[in-house]
Design a protein around this motif. Structure first.
Motif, short mmCIF file in Angstrom:
data_model
loop_
_atom_site.label_atom_id
_atom_site.label_comp_id
_atom_site.label_asym_id
_atom_site.label_seq_id
_atom_site.Cartn_x
_atom_site.Cartn_y
_atom_site.Cartn_z
N LYS A 62 -64.57 21.29 39.73
CA LYS A 62 -65.71 21.55 40.71
C LYS A 62 -66.30 20.24 40.92
O LYS A 62 -66.88 19.54 39.87
CB LYS A 62 -66.55 22.84 40.16
N CYS A 85 -73.91 20.38 43.58
CA CYS A 85 -73.10 21.16 42.64
C CYS A 85 -73.50 22.49 42.64
O CYS A 85 -72.97 23.48 42.05
CB CYS A 85 -73.03 20.74 41.16
N PRO A 88 -70.38 23.80 44.98
CA PRO A 88 -69.22 22.73 44.83
C PRO A 88 -68.06 22.85 45.83
O PRO A 88 -67.67 23.82 46.13
CB PRO A 88 -69.11 22.99 43.08
N TYR A 89 -67.60 21.70 45.78
CA TYR A 89 -65.99 21.54 46.41
C TYR A 89 -65.02 21.79 45.22
O TYR A 89 -65.31 21.06 44.25
CB TYR A 89 -66.13 20.10 47.20
N VAL A 90 -64.45 22.62 45.67
CA VAL A 90 -63.42 22.94 44.30
C VAL A 90 -62.02 22.24 44.81
O VAL A 90 -61.28 22.58 45.85
CB VAL A 90 -63.23 24.55 44.23
N CYS A 167 -69.25 18.43 38.62
CA CYS A 167 -70.11 19.34 38.06
C CYS A 167 -69.76 19.90 36.68
O CYS A 167 -68.80 20.42 36.39
CB CYS A 167 -70.11 20.59 39.04
#
Length: 171
Positions: A62, A85, A88-90, A167
């Motif tokens: 993340k 976060c 979040p962008y995973v 994150c």
């Protein structure tokens, strides 16, 4: 005696016969080409893909995401990315050893590969030679902050330097 009209006709028939014979011979004889365009050498086969110095499992997780255009904004952008976060962008692990991320202007993420290059640069993109138009160059990566930039000039202008801040603790 043959009149001048008959002689002319006989001469014309003789010329036509010689031209026909000559043209017929042209199809069976290979004459040198005088064209100015050189023959193209066959393209060499693509170089085998080089492994990246960054492993896919190092970037799976993340990430807070933000971007900047001006290098002076990098520190401020890292702080903005960390604040993301909460949403979040995973980056996921791909089924074929790659990572699941978005390409520029694509709504659906897909499996991308980490690719190395002879110059030591690393790239993230679809299968194919490193540094392709759909790839992004990994500008820097220290395990906590990943910075990438799209190779495509238009995408690079629109998205700038993408800053990913991990994150929480590394998974």
């Amino acid at each position: 005696m043959v009149g001048s009209g008959g002689a002319r006709t006989a001469a014309n028939l003789g010329i036509v016969s010689l031209l026909a014979l000559f043209l017929g011979a042209c199809s069976s004889v290979s004459l040198p080409s005088f064209s100015s365009s050189p023959t193209a050498a066959p393209e060499p086969p693509p170089a085998p893909e080089m492994p990246a110095t960054i492993r896919p499992d190092e970037i799976v997780g993340k990430w807070g995401l933000a971007s900047y255009q001006n290098p002076n904004d990098r520190m401020r952008t890292e702080a903005a990315a960390k604040a993301q976060c909460k949403q979040p962008y995973v980056i996921g692990a791909g089924a074929n050893g790659g990572v699941i991320m978005h390409l520029a202007d694509q709504a659906t993420p897909q499996e991308l590969r980490l690719k190395g290059s002879p110059g030591g640069k690393n790239y993230i993109g679809p299968a194919g030679p490193a540094g392709g138009e759909q790839d992004r160059e990994i500008v820097s990566f220290d395990g906590r902050v990943l910075i990438t930039r799209f190779i495509d000039k238009d995408a690079a202008t629109r998205y700038g330097n993408m800053v990913y801040v991990r994150c929480g603790p590394r998974a």
